[in-house]
Scaffold this active site. Structure first.
Site, mmCIF file in Angstrom:
data_model
loop_
_atom_site.group_PDB
_atom_site.id
_atom_site.type_symbol
_atom_site.label_atom_id
_atom_site.label_comp_id
_atom_site.label_asym_id
_atom_site.label_seq_id
_atom_site.Cartn_x
_atom_site.Cartn_y
_atom_site.Cartn_z
ATOM 1 C CB SER A 47 -1.008 0.094 1.146
ATOM 2 O OG SER A 47 -1.849 -1.078 0.937
ATOM 3 C CB THR A 48 4.362 2.170 0.597
ATOM 4 O OG1 THR A 48 4.892 0.955 -0.139
ATOM 5 C CG2 THR A 48 4.347 1.863 2.142
ATOM 6 C CG ASP A 54 6.348 1.542 5.921
ATOM 7 O OD1 ASP A 54 6.529 2.475 6.689
ATOM 8 O OD2 ASP A 54 7.200 1.034 5.265
ATOM 9 C CG PHE A 55 2.950 0.545 11.096
ATOM 10 C CD1 PHE A 55 2.610 1.220 12.073
ATOM 11 C CD2 PHE A 55 2.333 -0.378 10.289
ATOM 12 C CE1 PHE A 55 1.010 1.319 11.985
ATOM 13 C CE2 PHE A 55 0.788 -0.101 10.373
ATOM 14 C CZ PHE A 55 0.418 0.742 11.276
ATOM 15 N NE ARG A 56 7.732 -3.824 12.484
ATOM 16 C CZ ARG A 56 7.391 -4.969 12.325
ATOM 17 N NH1 ARG A 56 7.678 -5.623 11.465
ATOM 18 N NH2 ARG A 56 6.677 -5.298 13.447
ATOM 19 C CD GLN A 121 1.476 -8.647 8.791
ATOM 20 O OE1 GLN A 121 1.609 -8.381 9.948
ATOM 21 N NE2 GLN A 121 2.355 -8.403 7.773
ATOM 22 C CG ASN A 122 -1.872 -3.972 4.497
ATOM 23 O OD1 ASN A 122 -1.113 -4.008 5.191
ATOM 24 N ND2 ASN A 122 -1.532 -4.040 3.025
ATOM 25 C CG ASP A 124 -4.618 -0.372 2.995
ATOM 26 O OD1 ASP A 124 -5.130 -1.256 2.673
ATOM 27 O OD2 ASP A 124 -3.497 -0.432 3.082
ATOM 28 C CG HIS A 141 -3.882 -6.489 11.949
ATOM 29 N ND1 HIS A 141 -3.536 -7.229 13.404
ATOM 30 C CD2 HIS A 141 -2.665 -6.480 11.322
ATOM 31 C CE1 HIS A 141 -2.136 -7.467 13.121
ATOM 32 N NE2 HIS A 141 -1.844 -7.271 12.137
#
Length: 145
Positions: A47-48, A54-56, A121-122, A124, A141
């Site tokens: 999705s970037t 993202d998170f990391r 895991q998204n 969005d 999630h």
């Protein structure tokens, strides 16, 4: 759940040489072509390209979305300010599915293709907006949309 983004040395971006990427893509394509039943597992990286951060990702990422949320949270105010100045993001409600999302739909092909289940895991909502049927999608999630 991680309380931070971990050791900064583990966030360094690494790139394969073009010929290595080409070899890996050909191998993956062969596996997919010969598959009758496959499962895909996705995370923030798909999705970037749609502008969803993202998170990391590290502070020196090449991604237009900039450093990941957890990295920014643990950074200094100066780093957060510098990152915000160059960061280009889109809200999840306005983001449009990427080529990756659409390719996964094509691999599913209404249940006739080799992709039988997409695990994500998204949160969005882009997999659903791409047309992936809910019965072929496991959103680990949930979905914030």
């Amino acid at each position: 759940m991680a309380s931070n983004a971990g050791d900064p040395s583990l966030r360094e971006e690494m790139y394969d040489a073009p010929e290595v990427v080409h070899r890996k893509v050909r191998r993956l394509a062969k596996y997919v072509r010969n598959s009758k039943h496959m499962i895909a597992f996705t995370g923030a990286g798909v999705s970037t390209a749609a502008g969803v951060p993202d998170f990391r990702s590290g502070v020196n990422t090449s991604l237009k979305t900039g450093a990941g949320a957890w990295v920014l949270r643990d950074s200094t105010p100066e780093v957060r300010k510098a990152n915000a100045a160059k960061r280009i993001t889109t809200s999840t409600t306005k983001a449009v599915p990427t080529t990756t999302h659409m390719s996964l739909v094509k691999l599913h092909d209404g249940g006739q293709g080799p992709l039988k289940l997409l695990v994500s895991q998204n949160t969005d909502g882009l997999h659903r907006r791409s047309g992936m049927p809910p019965d072929a999608l496991a959103e680990l999630h949930g979905n914030s949309n």
